[in-house]
Enzyme design. Structure first.
Site, PDB file in Angstrom:
ATOM      1  N   ASP A   8       0.868  -1.177   0.000  1.00 61.14           N
ATOM      2  CA  ASP A   8       0.000   0.000   0.000  1.00 61.14           C
ATOM      3  C   ASP A   8       0.912   1.237   0.000  1.00 61.14           C
ATOM      4  OD1 ASP A   8       0.964   0.154   2.566  1.00 61.14           O
ATOM      5  OD2 ASP A   8      -0.984   0.163   3.564  1.00 61.14           O
ATOM      6  N   CYS A  66       3.090  -3.339   4.034  1.00 61.91           N
ATOM      7  CA  CYS A  66       2.233  -2.194   4.390  1.00 61.91           C
ATOM      8  C   CYS A  66       2.911  -1.504   5.570  1.00 61.91           C
ATOM      9  CB  CYS A  66       0.795  -2.631   4.698  1.00 61.91           C
ATOM     10  SG  CYS A  66       0.615  -3.747   6.085  1.00 61.91           S
ATOM     11  N   THR A  68       2.584  -1.604   9.017  1.00 61.07           N
ATOM     12  CA  THR A  68       3.034  -2.536  10.062  1.00 61.07           C
ATOM     13  C   THR A  68       3.275  -3.943   9.524  1.00 61.07           C
ATOM     14  OG1 THR A  68       0.742  -3.127  10.470  1.00 61.07           O
ATOM     15  CG2 THR A  68       1.669  -1.350  11.831  1.00 61.07           C
ATOM     16  N   HIS A  99      10.232 -24.000   9.085  1.00 58.17           N
ATOM     17  CA  HIS A  99       9.208 -24.691   9.875  1.00 58.17           C
ATOM     18  C   HIS A  99       7.811 -24.551   9.262  1.00 58.17           C
ATOM     19  CE1 HIS A  99      11.655 -24.860  13.884  1.00 58.17           C
ATOM     20  NE2 HIS A  99      12.333 -25.276  12.833  1.00 58.17           N
ATOM     21  N   HIS A 134       7.975 -30.956  10.941  1.00 58.96           N
ATOM     22  CA  HIS A 134       7.467 -29.664  10.476  1.00 58.96           C
ATOM     23  C   HIS A 134       6.546 -29.848   9.281  1.00 58.96           C
ATOM     24  CE1 HIS A 134       9.956 -27.726  13.320  1.00 58.96           C
ATOM     25  NE2 HIS A 134      11.037 -28.305  12.830  1.00 58.96           N
TER      26      HIS A 134
HETATM   27  C1  RB5 Z   1      -1.999   2.496   6.608  1.00 63.62           C
HETATM   28  O1  RB5 Z   1      -2.029   3.688   7.313  1.00 63.62           O
HETATM   29  C2  RB5 Z   1      -1.748   1.320   7.538  1.00 63.62           C
HETATM   30  O2  RB5 Z   1      -2.885   1.097   8.313  1.00 63.62           O
HETATM   31  C3  RB5 Z   1      -1.384   0.097   6.734  1.00 63.62           C
HETATM   32  O3  RB5 Z   1      -0.275   0.351   5.987  1.00 63.62           O
HETATM   33  C4  RB5 Z   1      -1.028  -1.142   7.537  1.00 63.62           C
HETATM   34  O4  RB5 Z   1      -0.123  -0.860   8.549  1.00 63.62           O
HETATM   35  C5  RB5 Z   1      -2.146  -1.978   7.980  1.00 63.62           C
HETATM   36  O5  RB5 Z   1      -1.997  -3.014   8.609  1.00 63.62           O
END
Ligand code: RB5
Length: 366
Positions: A8, A66, A68, A99, A134
């Site tokens: 994203d 993305c 996080t 694994h 595994h």
């Molecule tokens: C976008 O602001 C953020 O929510 C997205 O990149 C991600 O971290 C979602 O899990």
């Protein structure tokens, strides 16, 4: 190896860096997007696009990023056959391969530095799934996963071949296969199966939020967001599936296509073809209960394309491998849905075990 990437807006910069790393290591990179960080991009859109490529074998592995990494991994893991691992260090990256057999690496663009993201990616690329205990554990996940309704068969085209294995469909299909089933029951059940298939096939139709006033208060609800559909039976057996689909999707327009085989050229010729005027704007379901040699299905698809049809799927009750091969090689972008993939065709062109001639059994002409 072919690796698909996706991000994203929050993962865009890191994705560009990782793409360069992957190409530099000699991998073929296919990037599904997003193409810039200028405007917000919803991570599920890119997660599903990339994950579907891995699930269908069009890419061997995937890397998703993305902010996080959490959203991407949750979304990608909804796609059957995808094992996405959110990794923050080299150790978890290696373990996720050795694994857990992860086939998609997920990184957090806002949680990792570029150097660490690169070394995590390299560690992940170098590790291979281990066998022994595994593998047994991974198989448990695969077994659980295969308990769901649809089975996707890999083809070389971009279209999917989906066998809908819903228990109700399988139960009813057994009755229509039975040669002792009456014409009336056969006809009713074919419509019911077509309706159940339409229910499964339509599960990803887009929705939009609407306001509804209930007797108690106003509330937000969902409504189909104006997707236009067309059902096109191949005459005559395809007629047996139309009502079942229309019961669920009453606003779908119905076209008709009739084909015969020219005795001289042996090519299928359309003797009748009437399609909705706006066919190019519609999602089209060509319906024919039996996908046998694939000759008439493929010809029907060609005729609909010639008249402007763009987004076409084929829906059959029973498919033969020969028919699937013909349609997916001649129309690689067309999705094929069936309730069963049978063994083969016999010398008369009937699907084995099949159900006989669907047209005759629907209309009692034998
Ligand atoms: C976008 O602001 C953020 O929510 C997205 O990149 C991600 O971290 C979602 O899990």
């Amino acid at each position: 190896m072919k690796i698909v990437t996706g991000s994203d807006h929050a993962g865009f910069a890191m994705k560009e860096d990782i793409k360069a790393l992957l190409s530099g290591l000699g991998h073929i990179v296919e990037d599904v997007g997003t193409l810039s960080s200028d405007s917000p991009a919803d991570y599920p859109d890119w997660a599903f696009k990339a994950a579907e490529k891995v699930a269908s074998g069009k890419a061997e592995r995937g890397v998703l990023i993305c902010g996080t990494g959490i959203g991407m991994s949750i979304a990608a893991n909804k796609v059957k056959g995808v094992y996405a691992a959110l990794c923050h260090d080299e150790f978890t990256a290696r373990m996720s391969r050795e694994h857990n057999g992860s086939n998609v690496l997920v990184l957090g663009g806002r949680t990792l530095g570029v150097e660490l993201a690169r070394s995590v990616t390299k560690a992940w690329l170098e590790a291979e799934p281990e066998k022994g205990r595994h593998m047994v554990r991974r198989q448990k996940i695969e077994t659980y996963e295969s308990g769901t309704c649809d089975k996707e068969i890999k083809t070389s085209g971009s279209g999917r071949v989906i066998i809908i294995e819903h228990p109700l469909i399988q139960h009813k299909l057994s009755i229509v296969r039975d040669k002792n089933t009456s014409v009336k029951d056969f006809r009713d059940l074919v419509q019911e199966i077509a309706g159940l298939m339409a229910y499964e096939i339509s599960r990803n139709l887009p929705l939009e939020e609407i306001d509804v006033e209930t007797p108690v208060r106003s509330t937000k609800c969902f409504s189909l967001s104006g997707k236009k559909l067309a059902v096109i039976p191949v005459l005559r057996a395809g007629l047996g599936m139309v009502e079942g689909i229309l019961r669920l999707i009453p606003n779908a327009k119905v076209g008709h296509i009739g084909l015969y085989r020219d005795p001289d050229t042996l090519m299928p010729v359309d003797y009748y073809c009437k399609l909705p005027n706006d066919i190019g704007e519609r999602d089209i379901f060509i319906v024919d209960p039996m996908l046998a040699t694939g000759g008439s299905a493929s010809a029907a698809i060609s005729h609909v394309k010639k008249r402007g049809g763009l987004r076409i799927s084929l829906v059959s009750l029973i498919a033969a491998p020969e028919g699937v091969k013909k349609v997916s090689s001649e129309h690689p972008a067309v999705d094929i849905f069936a309730a069963a993939l049978d063994s083969h065709l016999n010398e008369h062109g009937y699907i084995v075990p099949g159900l006989g001639d669907a047209g005759d059994r629907l209309f009692g002409t034998k």
